[in-house]
Write a protein that holds these residues in place. Structure first.
Motif, PDB file in Angstrom:
ATOM      1  N   ARG A   1       0.832  -1.205   0.000  1.00 51.46           N
ATOM      2  CA  ARG A   1       0.000   0.000   0.000  1.00 51.46           C
ATOM      3  C   ARG A   1       0.864   1.252   0.000  1.00 51.46           C
ATOM      4  O   ARG A   1       0.600   2.212  -0.726  1.00 51.46           O
ATOM      5  CB  ARG A   1      -0.926  -0.004   1.222  1.00 51.46           C
ATOM      6  CG  ARG A   1      -1.971  -1.094   1.176  1.00 51.46           C
ATOM      7  CD  ARG A   1      -2.680  -1.271   2.500  1.00 51.46           C
ATOM      8  NE  ARG A   1      -3.718  -0.272   2.680  1.00 51.46           N
ATOM      9  CZ  ARG A   1      -3.744   0.612   3.683  1.00 51.46           C
ATOM     10  NH1 ARG A   1      -2.778   0.626   4.577  1.00 51.46           N
ATOM     11  NH2 ARG A   1      -4.727   1.459   3.784  1.00 51.46           N
TER      12      ARG A   1
ATOM     13  N   ALA B   1      -8.851   1.900   3.520  1.00 50.77           N
ATOM     14  CA  ALA B   1      -8.409   2.302   4.862  1.00 50.77           C
ATOM     15  C   ALA B   1      -8.724   1.207   5.889  1.00 50.77           C
ATOM     16  O   ALA B   1      -9.724   0.508   5.791  1.00 50.77           O
ATOM     17  CB  ALA B   1      -9.094   3.605   5.261  1.00 50.77           C
ATOM     18  N   ARG B   2      -7.845   1.082   6.878  1.00 44.44           N
ATOM     19  CA  ARG B   2      -8.008   0.113   7.965  1.00 44.44           C
ATOM     20  C   ARG B   2      -7.747   0.812   9.295  1.00 44.44           C
ATOM     21  O   ARG B   2      -7.129   1.878   9.345  1.00 44.44           O
ATOM     22  CB  ARG B   2      -7.022  -1.045   7.798  1.00 44.44           C
ATOM     23  CG  ARG B   2      -7.247  -1.913   6.584  1.00 44.44           C
ATOM     24  CD  ARG B   2      -5.988  -2.716   6.241  1.00 44.44           C
ATOM     25  NE  ARG B   2      -5.437  -3.433   7.377  1.00 44.44           N
ATOM     26  CZ  ARG B   2      -5.753  -4.684   7.695  1.00 44.44           C
ATOM     27  NH1 ARG B   2      -6.631  -5.350   6.961  1.00 44.44           N
ATOM     28  NH2 ARG B   2      -5.199  -5.277   8.724  1.00 44.44           N
TER      29      ARG B   2
ATOM     30  N   ASP C   1      -4.342   1.762   9.956  1.00 46.09           N
ATOM     31  CA  ASP C   1      -3.868   2.515   8.801  1.00 46.09           C
ATOM     32  C   ASP C   1      -2.912   3.633   9.188  1.00 46.09           C
ATOM     33  O   ASP C   1      -3.089   4.292  10.212  1.00 46.09           O
ATOM     34  CB  ASP C   1      -5.075   3.113   8.063  1.00 46.09           C
ATOM     35  CG  ASP C   1      -4.696   3.788   6.765  1.00 46.09           C
ATOM     36  OD1 ASP C   1      -3.948   3.185   5.993  1.00 46.09           O
ATOM     37  OD2 ASP C   1      -5.146   4.919   6.538  1.00 46.09           O
TER      38      ASP C   1
END
Length: 349
Positions: free
Chosen positions: A118, A138-139, A142
């Motif tokens: 990413r 998104a996490r 993130d």
């Protein structure tokens, strides 16, 4: 030999911005701003007059030259976890169409839900001097959104959310509630969840909304009936395998993503159970294949095309320095045979 009429006629040069400004009776800078996708501090009458002059003269905006003058590339970067995901590809289609209408181009990259990949893909997008980023993977763990914030690069989250960051998404808490209410109405009491990825807001919120409704009905869903194995067909099959081992078995399953639901169907089949007859199944997103499965899948519809359009519009607002706020789109439950024809059986107790 006489010179031909055509050779005596001077070649017509392309219309310039100054020609447009002269015909419209405005300064060249006003003409330039009037021809942008969202003119600021210019009256609608002036904008209309300038654009009519441009049409009359056949003026074509030179985006490359404009980028050199303004420092804007008119490129938007879009980072997704996998564009092969049907929900994300539809969302990206909305971004791409809205970008083209606004005179921008969208460049997409796959992050693969891998932190190293990413960051590499984001750096590659930034190297192209993009004007902003739509972050669709998104996490909770993130760092990319914070990184963009530190760099001062305009960005908008799409589909997934993070606290304190601008986003366009579906109200996934309410979507989970819709799935739960539907299964309760169908008579199901013993249920389970293929919960996706708990570090993604889509998995977390859809599961939380679902469990909230069942808990409110006096039927809390215990942790052992929640399989958080990730998104997609393979992850759904893994979740289904785990849920099929439960004793007693669930009479209904909520999968927080349609492709995850497809994997659950495969696991149930391998266990000798049939969706739509002895077990109910609800998916999420209502991708195109949901209605065309052998047993049409009940799913919570998320308007991903509109989500993409709004994400692009919100990003352009942010680039222009306008005030912006997050947007939540309403989910809609679409009932089909996977729940309407399934019998709760022994799941009522």
């Amino acid at each position: 030999m006489p010179i031909s009429t055509d050779r005596r006629r001077p070649l017509r040069r392309p219309a310039t911005l100054e020609d447009v400004a002269r015909l419209a009776g405005v300064h060249a800078s006003t003409a330039s701003r009037s021809l942008t996708e969202r003119p600021v501090r210019i009256s609608s009458a002036t904008v209309a007059r300038v654009r009519e002059a441009a049409r009359t003269l056949g003026y074509q905006r030179d985006n490359a030259a404009a980028a050199l003058r303004t420092g804007n590339s008119r490129l938007i970067g879009v980072l997704v976890h996998r564009l092969t995901d049907l929900a994300l590809s539809t969302m990206y289609g909305g971004v791409d169409a809205a970008a083209a209408a606004a005179g921008y181009s969208a460049v997409v990259a796959n992050g693969l839900d891998d932190p190293t990949v990413r960051r590499e893909r984001l750096d590659a997008l930034l190297a192209r001097r993009i004007d902003g980023v739509i972050l669709a993977d998104a996490r909770l763990d993130d760092t990319l959104a914070g990184h963009l914030q530190e760099l001062g690069v305009p960005y908008v989250l799409a589909m997934r959310t993070l606290p304190g960051h601008l986003s366009v998404s579906t109200d996934d808490l309410e979507g989970g509630r819709l799935a739960a209410r539907h299964l309760l109405e169908q008579g199901h009491r013993r249920v389970a969840v293929a919960a996706g990825d708990p570090l993604a807001s889509t998995g977390r919120d859809r599961t939380a909304g679902f469990r909230e409704v069942f808990a409110g009905a006096g039927l809390p869903v215990p942790d052992e009936r929640v399989a958080a194995t990730g998104f997609g067909v393979a992850a759904g099959h893994q979740a289904g395998d785990l849920l099929c081992r439960l004793d007693p078995a669930p009479s209904a399953v909520f999968a927080v993503d349609d492709l995850t639901a497809v994997g659950v169907i495969g696991a149930l089949r391998d266990a000798g159970r049939t969706v739509g007859s002895d077990v109910a199944l609800v998916g999420y997103n209502d991708v195109e294949l949901a209605a065309d499965l052998p047993v049409p899948l009940t799913s919570v519809r998320s308007d991903r095309d509109r989500m993409g359009q709004l994400a692009l519009e919100l990003l352009l607002d942010r680039i222009a320095g306008r005030d912006v706020s997050s947007i939540l789109l309403p989910p809609v439950l679409v009932p089909r045979a996977s729940t309407l024809d399934a019998r709760p059986g022994g799941g009522n107790s």
